[in-house]
Enzyme design. Structure first.
Site: not given
Length: 199
Positions: A103, A142
């Site tokens: 986050d 990623h």
């Protein structure tokens, strides 16, 4: 409220270590900073505890992926977004995949309201506030960028490619697959010869 302070300030310590390493590299530039959050006690108030932090003025952006649906293009296209993703990769590698700062959001390079996911409950006595599935998701989604390369971080893609190759090698050894393979190249060869003789 105390957990919120604990998580953000613990993530801030990782960010300081990341900054110290990144700032030594020529051309890396500014490094994201997780701003401190303070717990205050107000005994006369109905809600006796509150948190205080610096006010961030400007466009508030979520830089890291929280779930598969939330992919923010500002994360990929901006310098701050790329450096946040590199920070996540750096923490992931430093903790051998046991911890991830999640986050990552804020204004420019100043971040706040971050989360932490741990692979095992109580990793090094640490309590995270996000599901460990965030770590699996990060590993799958990623994409390394130039800052990951500058820090010499290992690509997470190669691990997945190795796993895929191992699976495809196993499927080659299935019965009858060799019979099919012998026939296909022969036809392909005849077809190629036919084309080359015409031109």
């Amino acid at each position: 409220v105390t957990q919120e302070c604990y998580v953000q300030n613990a993530a801030r310590e990782y960010a300081k270590l990341y900054a110290a390493e990144a700032e030594m590299l020529e051309g890396f530039g500014e490094v994201p900073e997780i701003i401190p959050i303070f717990l205050i006690h107000r005994p006369a108030n109905k809600i006796p505890y509150a948190t205080v932090e610096e006010e961030l003025v400007g466009e508030f952006v979520k830089y890291s992926v929280r779930d598969g649906k939330e992919v923010n293009f500002l994360r990929r296209d901006s310098e701050a977004g790329q450096k946040c993703c590199t920070f996540q990769h750096w923490v992931y590698e430093k903790t051998s995949g046991n911890l991830l700062v999640t986050d990552l959001q804020g204004v420019g390079m100043k971040l706040t309201d971050v989360g932490i996911a741990t692979l095992a409950k109580g990793y090094k006595g640490f309590k995270g506030n996000c599901s460990f599935s965030f770590i699996e998701q990060f590993r799958a989604l990623h994409q390394c960028n130039e800052y990951c390369e500058m820090l010499g971080l290992k690509s997470l893609r190669t691990t997945h490619q190795k796993q895929r190759k191992a699976t495809s090698t196993r499927s080659k050894n299935l019965p009858n697959s060799s019979t099919v393979k012998k026939m296909v190249p022969k036809k392909a060869r005849e077809h190629r010869d036919f084309i080359s003789s015409e031109h």
